[in-house]
Scaffold this active site. Structure first.
Site, PDB file in Angstrom:
ATOM      1  N   PRO A 205       2.908 -14.078  20.009  1.00 46.49           N
ATOM      2  CA  PRO A 205       3.113 -15.142  19.017  1.00 46.49           C
ATOM      3  C   PRO A 205       1.770 -15.769  18.628  1.00 46.49           C
ATOM      4  CG  PRO A 205       4.356 -15.589  21.059  1.00 46.49           C
ATOM      5  CD  PRO A 205       3.547 -14.358  21.304  1.00 46.49           C
TER       6      PRO A 205
ATOM      7  N   ASP B 172     -11.797 -16.089  25.553  1.00 52.78           N
ATOM      8  CA  ASP B 172     -10.689 -15.258  25.063  1.00 52.78           C
ATOM      9  C   ASP B 172     -11.141 -13.819  24.811  1.00 52.78           C
ATOM     10  OD1 ASP B 172      -9.463 -17.694  25.095  1.00 52.78           O
ATOM     11  OD2 ASP B 172      -8.556 -17.522  23.115  1.00 52.78           O
TER      12      ASP B 172
END
Ligand code: MEV
Length: 320
Positions: free
Chosen positions: A101, A152
């Site tokens: 998502p 990330d």
């Protein structure tokens, strides 16, 4: 028709988000599920590189101005062409699909970009290391996130649990000595990491001493967290996650929806739970010591209104 596909995992920050932007150490793991997949295929009639974003139903011919959703891929294609003479600027197409998502702290944009670079380089037989993928993805992240810490792209490109500190090489964690499970609950509320990071920066500007103390208190959790992770001491790691959640709440980045899910997971017996990523919506993660516990926590998250849940066994790699 020749084609080549590649995947990238999502990511979860177990300890240290936000503080990591200010030079503190954080602990992050790749998640096998959800994940992103990119495919490069021949398109010999095309004079540009078309992009198809399958989940969004977006198709871009590669010649007209890119719609906002395709912009990161337009940049990735330009970066790949620039990086290697073996990657032509026409005659192929890129399609992407992802079960991650968007805007919820699981690194969706980072993962699709990493999968795209991997697929492009394997299709055109360009040798590449995880470090190269990480650097290329970081350049794309900077464009829509301003001042990313680099955690990330690093954890997703390296595909292994890491201790991360800005400006230093990532330290890999060893495989945990016992089985552990992570249960992710999505509040259903999307967030914009760049805005939340900017808000924290503004708040810090008004009271640097208080915020720097909070960042330090968060930063010291990662070292013991890494030890607990490797030893499979899940209760201890869970307690550190709980403490991190308190400090994130003090930073002002939790939210009512996140608190509801965190409480639900803890009441169902999770060993610890916290928001993960930028906060103010997005996802939270709970830690459980066995599969039955993870099942109970997942059920509780669903009952508490989670828009999506993911359960993954903790491991030392993003591969199956
Ligand atoms: C985003 O996944 C984590 C933050 O710490 C921002 C960053 O590290 O760039 C909130």
């Amino acid at each position: 028709m020749r084609r080549e596909s590649a995947e990238a995992s999502s990511k979860l920050i177990l300890l240290g988000e936000h503080a990591v932007v200010y030079g503190q150490t954080a602990l992050a793991v790749p998640l096998k599920d959800p994940r992103a997949r990119a495919t490069v295929a021949q398109d010999s009639r095309s004079r540009s590189v078309a992009v198809e974003l399958k989940d969004l139903g977006v198709r871009w011919d590669g010649a007209s101005p890119a719609p906002p959703e395709a912009e990161p891929f337009a940049r990735a294609i330009r970066a790949a062409v620039k990086r290697s003479a073996a990657v032509p600027a026409q005659g192929w197409k890129l399609s992407v699909r992802s079960s991650i998502p968007a805007g919820c702290g699981l690194g969706s944009g980072t993962a699709v970009a990493a999968a795209a670079f991997r697929a492009i380089f394997s299709y055109f037989s360009v040798p590449h290391t995880p470090q190269v993928i990480s650097e290329l993805v970081y350049e794309i992240e900077k464009l829509h996130h301003g001042t990313p810490s680099g955690i990330d792209n690093t954890v997703i490109a390296l595909g292994r649990p890491i201790l991360f500190k800005r400006g230093e090489p990532a330290r890999f964690l060893k495989a945990p000595r016992s089985r552990g499970f992570l249960v992710v609950g999505h509040t259903g509320r999307r967030h914009r990491t760049s805005e939340i990071v900017a808000e924290v920066a503004r708040a810090r500007g008004k009271d640097p001493a208080r915020y720097d103390a909070l960042f330090r208190d968060i930063g010291v959790l990662s070292g013991p967290g890494a030890e607990a992770f490797q030893a499979g001491r899940w209760q201890e790691l869970g307690r550190l996650m709980d403490r991190n959640q308190e400090l994130l709440d003090d930073l002002g980045v939790s939210s009512r929806e996140l608190d509801v899910l965190v409480d639900a997971a803890r009441s169902a017996g999770a060993l610890g739970a916290k928001l993960s990523g930028a906060g103010r919506g997005g996802c939270m993660a709970a830690l459980c010591g066995d599969a039955a516990g993870a099942e109970r926590a997942e059920k509780a998250l669903k009952a508490a209104g989670a828009a999506a849940t993911f359960v993954t066994e903790v491991s030392d790699s993003a591969q199956d």
